[in-house]
Design an enzyme around this catalytic site. Structure first.
Site, PDB file in Angstrom:
ATOM      1  CB  CYS A   1      64.121 -20.151  26.502  1.00 38.78           C
ATOM      2  SG  CYS A   1      64.537 -18.545  27.153  1.00 38.78           S
TER       3      CYS A   1
ATOM      4  NE  ARG B   1      59.440 -23.272  23.972  1.00 38.99           N
ATOM      5  CZ  ARG B   1      58.819 -23.913  24.966  1.00 38.99           C
ATOM      6  NH1 ARG B   1      57.960 -24.856  24.684  1.00 38.99           N
ATOM      7  NH2 ARG B   1      59.060 -23.612  26.219  1.00 38.99           N
TER       8      ARG B   1
ATOM      9  CD1 TRP C   1      60.074 -14.315  23.741  1.00 37.62           C
ATOM     10  CD2 TRP C   1      60.058 -14.064  25.962  1.00 37.62           C
ATOM     11  NE1 TRP C   1      59.069 -13.417  24.052  1.00 37.62           N
ATOM     12  CE2 TRP C   1      59.054 -13.256  25.413  1.00 37.62           C
ATOM     13  CE3 TRP C   1      60.231 -14.060  27.338  1.00 37.62           C
ATOM     14  CZ2 TRP C   1      58.212 -12.452  26.188  1.00 37.62           C
ATOM     15  CZ3 TRP C   1      59.398 -13.259  28.120  1.00 37.62           C
ATOM     16  CH2 TRP C   1      58.405 -12.471  27.534  1.00 37.62           C
TER      17      TRP C   1
ATOM     18  CG  ASN D   1      62.334 -22.590  29.072  1.00 31.50           C
ATOM     19  OD1 ASN D   1      62.096 -21.394  29.264  1.00 31.50           O
ATOM     20  ND2 ASN D   1      61.388 -23.487  28.853  1.00 31.50           N
ATOM     21  N   GLY D   2      63.649 -20.911  31.683  1.00 35.34           N
ATOM     22  CA  GLY D   2      63.121 -20.699  33.026  1.00 35.34           C
ATOM     23  C   GLY D   2      63.747 -19.455  33.623  1.00 35.34           C
TER      24      GLY D   2
ATOM     25  CD  GLU E   1      40.361 -15.738  21.814  1.00 36.34           C
ATOM     26  OE1 GLU E   1      40.697 -15.309  22.927  1.00 36.34           O
ATOM     27  OE2 GLU E   1      41.147 -16.339  21.058  1.00 36.34           O
TER      28      GLU E   1
ATOM     29  CE  LYS F   1      43.676 -15.211  18.894  1.00 35.57           C
ATOM     30  NZ  LYS F   1      43.631 -16.292  19.834  1.00 35.57           N
TER      31      LYS F   1
ATOM     32  CD  GLU G   1      47.285 -13.389  20.234  1.00 34.77           C
ATOM     33  OE1 GLU G   1      48.248 -13.693  20.944  1.00 34.77           O
ATOM     34  OE2 GLU G   1      46.269 -14.094  20.151  1.00 34.77           O
TER      35      GLU G   1
ATOM     36  CG  HIS H   1      27.961   2.209  32.761  1.00 33.46           C
ATOM     37  ND1 HIS H   1      27.143   2.857  33.655  1.00 33.46           N
ATOM     38  CD2 HIS H   1      27.222   1.219  32.221  1.00 33.46           C
ATOM     39  CE1 HIS H   1      25.959   2.262  33.673  1.00 33.46           C
ATOM     40  NE2 HIS H   1      25.979   1.261  32.794  1.00 33.46           N
TER      41      HIS H   1
ATOM     42  CE  LYS I   1      50.569 -22.083  20.713  1.00 37.15           C
ATOM     43  NZ  LYS I   1      49.258 -21.445  20.454  1.00 37.15           N
TER      44      LYS I   1
HETATM   45  O1  M6R Z   1      48.891 -22.461  26.881  1.00 37.41           O
HETATM   46  P1  M6R Z   1      47.851 -21.669  27.565  1.00 37.41           P
HETATM   47  O2  M6R Z   1      46.472 -21.946  27.069  1.00 37.41           O
HETATM   48  O3  M6R Z   1      47.918 -21.791  29.066  1.00 37.41           O
HETATM   49  O4  M6R Z   1      48.191 -20.162  27.224  1.00 37.41           O
HETATM   50  C1  M6R Z   1      47.462 -19.103  27.772  1.00 37.41           C
HETATM   51  C2  M6R Z   1      47.699 -17.827  26.996  1.00 37.41           C
HETATM   52  O5  M6R Z   1      49.052 -17.481  27.037  1.00 37.41           O
HETATM   53  C3  M6R Z   1      47.272 -17.958  25.534  1.00 37.41           C
HETATM   54  O6  M6R Z   1      45.941 -18.343  25.427  1.00 37.41           O
HETATM   55  C4  M6R Z   1      47.460 -16.625  24.800  1.00 37.41           C
HETATM   56  O7  M6R Z   1      46.601 -15.660  25.312  1.00 37.41           O
HETATM   57  C5  M6R Z   1      47.257 -16.853  23.300  1.00 37.41           C
HETATM   58  N1  M6R Z   1      48.500 -16.726  22.628  1.00 37.41           N
HETATM   59  C6  M6R Z   1      46.339 -15.902  22.652  1.00 37.41           C
HETATM   60  O8  M6R Z   1      46.175 -16.221  21.300  1.00 37.41           O
END
Ligand code: M6R
Length: 607
Positions: free
Chosen positions: A2, A27, A75, A101-102, A480, A484, A487, A503, A602
């Site tokens: 949020c 976000r 959210w 938010n929270g 990574e 990427k 997502e 394995h 985010k």
């Molecule tokens: O803000 P942060 O680096 O703590 O966030 C950690 C993950 O949520 C963040 O890296 C997430 O995996 C990315 N959106 C991936 O692209």
């Protein structure tokens, strides 16, 4: 997660709140709403779905009149995305409106308590108990009302509050959820994040947990839990407004990929002084470093993947054992660490709930905490013992690119810093440093060669699955690369340590399987090549990432992507950019909503 915004000043609040909410879109959210004081009454508009819906029903905010208001992007956590569940929530008599938010952890208990007192609830949210508690506790003193309400709440919150009998100001509080106060000229703001109000101010106050903030157009007062007026830390940010806007790029992600040469340059400039590394807020003595028995890296998601590269780099160059853990695992693992362990918490946002909790856990063991964070003034940056700020600038796309790259680079620089303290600053130290100085050009070269990646994306975007394999740093890169891709493109992507294929996983490989083989390490090239051969024999289409000229893989690979050749240890910095571009172009070819992937936020400010 949020997003919150609040405004008090001389302008019409609603259009400004909508504008701020647009800046918080990144976000992640599924509904939105605003409330303003209109002729002494609280008037509200809420809409499920995109902000455009709210924009439309309020005619760009013109239908709500008033110069003080609060806004929210939700959210969903408790209750589906809907008009009713979206914020602001109002109390039974309409005297209070709240955005939150929270997560209120004890909301069921409070709901039962208030229901027994005759309150009725309209939504399924945890937030509604906050606004009803305000109503329940209100006698005449607003501060007393807010305090009593806070005392009853368990969990995390950043709250924006309007009280109908206080039409000239708004209130806000926070606990374990991000909130900044923006100071403008004859106008003041609250926001979950700096970019939301960067257009109006670069001066911020950072409130502490359970402070009560009172803002009108002329002033902002912050009261601590004893109701004393207090001065809190101020922050002047040097981010420019453009950096939080798309500037002609179709997506923030593509813009941020293109900003990487600059981000790398700024990161290097911030701490490389000739052949020495000096961090502004980290001053370890050689004695401290020599006494370290272990480093413990903690992070989530891409930051964790960056941490893996950091682990390999630091172990290799400092010969100190480095343990790495996901923050969500670490916090419940009863970890083994003490004052001779340096804990390194990595977080782009500095607000990830699990990383914050893990950092606090590490501190209870007496470990010194070093934070590697991009957002100045964020919770992790403020609570850690030492901080290195990555110089990526504001990152708006959910999928991190420049944030991740500057984390990797910062970890390498930290490794060099520690190795220098240990007297291990020989030949490779100087080579790495030289290559790091040339990185902006190397990263730019990868970006300039994007055409090949666009062609590959247009060939393979229809695939349902993809595998990423590699060894050592290339395994961390594979993790990574797969994250990427999945997502933002929703392609099912998996990453494997190449040696692990036999394995179990290799049973998934069949004719036409798409395999990205990361082979950027000279040391492990032959081994990884054998693994590429294994999947090719079973019909896979192999796309190999290699150093320029290292094309022995041509027998196994259908396509080879050649990258600027650097030491094995520095290669992740260029290979990552290539994987980001591939993911981006594939997602674009599939028509995905790249900057706002489904279900993602985010900054993950709840557990
Ligand atoms: O803000 P942060 O680096 O703590 O966030 C950690 C993950 O949520 C963040 O890296 C997430 O995996 C990315 N959106 C991936 O692209």
């Amino acid at each position: 997660m949020c997003g919150i915004i609040g405004y008090a000043g001389g302008k019409q609040a609603a259009p400004l709140l909508l504008d701020g909410l647009k800046m918080l879109e990144y976000r992640g959210y599924d509904s939105s709403g605003i409330a303003v004081f209109d002729g002494g009454e609280i008037k509200m508009s809420k809409a499920k779905g995109r902000l455009e819906n709210l924009d439309e029903i309020t005619d760009g905010g013109k239908k709500l009149h008033g110069v003080i208001g609060i806004g929210h992007t939700r959210w969903a956590t408790h209750g589906e995305p809907s008009d009713i569940n979206s914020h602001p929530h109002v109390s039974e008599t309409g005297r209070f409106a709240v955005v939150h938010n929270g997560i209120i952890e004890n909301y069921i208990e409070i709901r039962e308590f208030l229901t027994a007192k005759g309150f009725t609830f309209k939504s399924q949210t945890d937030t509604e108990v906050v606004v009803q508690l305000l109503e329940y506790y209100h006698k005449d003193d607003i501060f007393e009302t807010i305090r009593k309400t806070l005392n009853k709440l368990k969990g995390s919150y950043a709250l924006g509050i309007l009280a109908a009998f206080e039409p000239n100001r708004f209130f806000a509080v926070r606990k374990d959820s991000p909130l900044v106060i923006g100071l403008g000229k004859n106008e003041n703001f609250i926001a979950s994040d700096i970019p939301a109000v960067l257009k109006y101010t670069r001066t911020f106050i950072l409130p502490e947990d359970k402070d009560i903030i009172v803002a009108d157009g002329k002033s902002v007062c912050v009261y601590n839990t004893n109701h004393e007026l207090v001065e809190r830390e101020r922050l002047n940010v040097d981010w420019d407004v453009e950096s939080a806007q798309k500037n002609g790029y179709p997506h923030f992600m593509l813009k941020e990929i293109h900003e990487q040469p600059k981000a790398v340059e700024q990161t290097v400039a911030s701490c490389v002084k000739g052949d020495k590394i000096e961090f502004e807020n980290v001053k370890y003595s050689a004695g401290f470093v020599k006494k370290l028995k272990k480093l413990y890296i903690i992070a989530c998601g891409s930051s964790y993947h960056a941490g893996m590269i950091g682990k390999y780099f630091i172990e290799r160059n400092c010969r100190i054992p480095v343990e790495i853990d996901l923050a969500s695992e670490f916090r419940y693992r009863r970890p083994i660490l003490d004052k001779d362990t340096l804990t390194v918490v990595i977080s782009q946002s500095g607000e990830t709930a699990d990383s914050i909790a893990a950092m606090r856990e590490a501190k209870t063991h007496g470990s010194r905490v070093l934070a590697i964070v991009n957002v100045v003034g964020s919770t992790i940056a403020r609570e850690a013992d030492d901080v290195i700020i990555t110089r990526a600038g504001p990152e708006m796309a959910v999928a991190t690119t420049k944030g991740y790259l500057t984390q990797v680079l910062t970890l390498q620089l930290l490794g060099l810093y520690l190795s220098d303290k240990l007297g291990l600053n020989g030949e490779s130290y100087r080579t790495y440093l030289e290559e790091i100085k040339r990185l902006p050009t190397a990263v730019q070269e990868v970006i300039d060669n994007k055409e090949q990646l666009q062609i590959l994306a247009s060939t393979y975007f229809g695939n349902d699955t993809a595998f990423f394999i590699g060894r050592g740093n290339d395994y961390a890169l594979a993790l990574e690369g797969a994250l990427k891709l999945k997502e933002i493109s929703y392609i099912h992507a998996e990453s494997y340590a190449a040696g692990e294929l036999k394995h179990g996983t290799i049973s998934l490989i069949k004719e036409g399987s798409l395999v990205f083989a990361c082979l950027t390490s000279d040391e492990l090239y032959d081994k990884a090549q054998s693994n590429a051969e294994e999947v090719k024999t079973r019909g896979a289409d192999v796309i190999a990432l290699v150093k320029k000229g290292h094309t022995a893989i041509e027998k196994q690979a259908k396509h080879i992507i050649e990258l600027p050749a650097l030491s094995d240890e520095i290669m992740p910095c260029v290979a990552a950019v290539c994987l980001q571009l591939l993911a981006y172009y594939i997602a674009a070819a599939r028509g995905c909503d790249i900057d706002k992937p489904r279900n993602l936020a985010k900054s993950v400010t709840v557990e």
